[in-house]
Scaffold this motif. Structure first.
Motif, mmCIF file in Angstrom:
data_model
loop_
_atom_site.group_PDB
_atom_site.id
_atom_site.type_symbol
_atom_site.label_atom_id
_atom_site.label_comp_id
_atom_site.label_asym_id
_atom_site.label_seq_id
_atom_site.Cartn_x
_atom_site.Cartn_y
_atom_site.Cartn_z
ATOM 1 N N ILE A 138 38.406 43.707 36.264
ATOM 2 C CA ILE A 138 38.117 44.415 37.523
ATOM 3 C C ILE A 138 38.438 45.898 37.377
ATOM 4 O O ILE A 138 37.660 46.761 37.804
ATOM 5 N N ILE A 161 41.289 38.733 34.320
ATOM 6 C CA ILE A 161 40.307 39.139 35.326
ATOM 7 C C ILE A 161 40.752 40.400 36.043
ATOM 8 O O ILE A 161 39.928 41.271 36.368
ATOM 9 N N SER A 187 35.899 32.896 39.534
ATOM 10 C CA SER A 187 37.083 32.044 39.681
ATOM 11 C C SER A 187 36.786 30.767 40.452
ATOM 12 O O SER A 187 37.349 29.710 40.167
ATOM 13 N N PHE A 214 30.642 43.305 37.391
ATOM 14 C CA PHE A 214 31.872 44.022 37.706
ATOM 15 C C PHE A 214 31.660 45.523 37.833
ATOM 16 O O PHE A 214 32.587 46.253 38.174
ATOM 17 N N ALA A 272 34.919 38.697 40.624
ATOM 18 C CA ALA A 272 36.014 37.861 40.116
ATOM 19 C C ALA A 272 36.156 36.606 40.964
ATOM 20 O O ALA A 272 36.440 35.512 40.445
ATOM 21 N N LEU A 296 43.312 35.138 42.643
ATOM 22 C CA LEU A 296 43.209 36.588 42.479
ATOM 23 C C LEU A 296 44.294 37.328 43.245
ATOM 24 O O LEU A 296 44.573 38.494 42.963
#
Length: 553
Positions: free
Chosen positions: A321, A317, A375, A490, A371, A348
């Motif tokens: 990003i 992730i 998540s 994203f 994200a 994260l």
């Protein structure tokens, strides 16, 4: 009983409540100040609970090596050459049975202040996680508060043996510790030298080694004729001592342990210790810092409830990003742990990793929101939020031992201004900080408010949506008559995408085809979505944002 989605809030306790804005590089406790356990009062805990948090991980609670002198309270001083930073690392423990004096308003009353913090946290409707650091201790470890019937670590060791199951440490025969690479002409004396926490079994650690720590011996001879051998029968002395420490804190009302570098301690020990702890405290949870995916299942079988998903989901992730991987790669990460999906802890940020908003990561906090959305909502497994992440903390301060590296220091006395304003002077939060916190909060609250997220099945839509492969990610969650579509973006630009729900999803989730009214749980806006197999429909998604459409079937 309703199933709960665990959402953990990690607090570096020393930093969290500090309101002293001096922030002098390498500043002492007297100059820079320090947060206290009492700063986490009822009001502050209600604010944390209001974000959707179920558990607080109080990082750095147990007494660790520090350059601050508390000798007037009967606490042994530490030699500066074997302490990293003025405040010291919370992972260089000096007494497993004691509370760090930095965190107490009344140093002599520090254990009672901790017990009161546990009680306040429980009264606020949250559970308490604390660190258990099993692999290593500070060079000058000495317990002054161990129970009377407990012998101290290393107290009965035969220092003439490199390895023995009766020893708690590993020794370098007849060789003094050489700290020349760390501090020239050091006056610190250790004879014989003991192995360092990062498995250096020589007497000359480098600056990159965990030179301030000593490796604990769990019955593995790492230097047995050039190889390694296991000696677990009879039970090594360290096993008993460390299990007693776990039981000591469990009796204080702690609800779980985050176990530092768990994979550097043999799984056999964990199976033995977790069994004993859970026999007395069946609801106790164990979270393991394990980085080797090949070992995940071994440590789960050894009693761990949850493991860090770092080298899989976090690394992936992060790359998504930053634009280094396609969003569709997220699918591979959850599939690779699908058989243990509920045991994987997503995050994260944490104290080891760089802040999303730092110059070393994404450069702005909003980039991390999609994200966060994924998540938290993708699976039923736990999620962990690091204090300050919800305000977009950049972590770009040069605090002292911890330089300007995009991380929030664990070694220095410091005031994290986003946390100071976010919890103790909220009217001074910037507009973008307020918005990010609100968006984070909405996602975490819906994780437990919506049955589809809390208990429902997940269906990944990426294989049927090539258009989304690069910068968008889509999936479904369903429980009973509730269906939720999540699409994360994203991209730094608004996206207009067409989403196709394949026939297999209708069959797998038991969805009936029809026109449906949908509510975006992030905005409250309504939309009409045509739920027909393999018939695409259009969705507009804001930059670095997402849509969470709830439908009642």
């Amino acid at each position: 009983m309703k199933q709960e989605k665990i959402i953990i809030y990690q607090i570096l306790t020393r930093l969290f409540g500090n309101k002293n804005q001096t922030n002098q590089e390498n500043g002492s406790l007297e100059v820079n100040g320090c947060g206290k356990m009492n700063d986490l009062d009822d009001h502050t805990l209600r604010l944390i609970k209001g974000m959707g948090i179920t558990h607080i991980w109080y990082t750095g609670i147990i007494r660790h090596a520090s350059q601050t002198d508390y000798s007037r309270f009967g606490i042994p001083t530490q030699h500066g050459d074997v302490v990293k930073g003025k405040a010291g690392s919370p992972y260089a423990i000096t007494d497993y049975y004691d509370i760090d004096p930095d965190l107490a308003e009344n140093v002599d009353n520090r254990m009672k202040e901790f017990e009161a913090l546990v009680e306040r946290t429980h009264q606020a409707g949250m559970k308490v996680i604390m660190d258990f650091v099993p692999n290593h201790v500070a060079r000058e470890y000495k317990s002054i508060y161990k129970p009377a019937d407990v012998s101290d670590l290393g107290e009965a060791d035969d220092v003439n043996m490199h390895f023995s199951t009766r020893n708690n440490f590993y020794y370098c025969w007849g060789q003094p510790l050489d700290l020349e690479a760390i501090a020239q002409h050091s006056s610190y004396h250790e004879m014989p030298a003991r192995a360092t926490g990062n498995d250096l079994f020589g007497n000359r650690p480098s600056r990159n080694d965990w030179y301030e720590t000593v490796k604990l011996n769990y019955g593995i001879d790492y230097c047995d004729a050039g190889g390694r051998s296991e000696h677990f029968n009879p039970i090594p002395d360290t096993w008993n001592k460390m299990t007693d420490i776990l039981l000591f804190w469990a009796k204080k009302g702690v609800d779980g342990f985050r176990c530092d570098m768990a994979e550097m301690v043999p799984a056999a020990f964990w199976a033995w210790a977790t069994d004993k702890v859970k026999y007395r405290y069946p609801d106790m949870i164990f979270i393991g810092e394990v980085y080797n995916p090949a070992e995940y299942r071994n440590y789960i079988h050894a009693g761990f409830d949850y493991l860090y998903d770092k080298v899989g989901m976090y690394d992936c992730i992060r790359d998504v990003i930053c634009g280094h991987r396609q969003a569709r790669d997220i699918t591979y990460q959850w599939q690779s742990t699908d058989d243990i999906r509920n045991h994987m802890l997503y995050f994260l940020e944490n104290h080891d990793e760089q802040r999303i908003a730092s110059d070393f990561f994404a450069g702005n906090a909003q980039s991390g929101f999609p994200a966060h959305l994924i998540s938290v909502l993708l699976q039923k497994n736990p999620y962990m939020l690091y204090a300050g992440q919800e305000f977009g903390e950049k972590g770009m301060d040069k605090e002292g031992f911890s330089g300007g590296d995009g991380r929030t220091t664990i070694f220095d006395y410091w005031c994290v201004d986003t946390l100071r304003r976010g919890y103790f002077d909220r009217r001074r939060l910037k507009q973008e900080e307020r918005k990010l916190m609100s968006d984070y909060q909405k996602v975490m609250l819906m994780a437990n408010a919506e049955k589809a997220f809390r208990e429902g099945e997940m269906f990944d839509l990426m294989y049927a949506n090539d258009e989304l492969a690069d910068r968008q990610y889509a999936f479904l969650r369903k429980a009973e008559s509730e269906l939720i579509l999540v699409v994360a973006n994203f991209s730094a630009s608004q996206a207009s995408v067409r989403v196709r729900i394949p026939r297999h999803a209708f069959d797998f989730l038991g969805i009936l085809e029809k026109e449906t009214d949908a509510t975006d749980l992030l905005t409250g806006n309504h939309a009409s979505l045509p739920l027909y197999a393999d018939v695409p429909f259009s969705i507009n998604i804001p930059a670095h944002g997402g849509r969470v459409f709830k439908m009642i079937l």
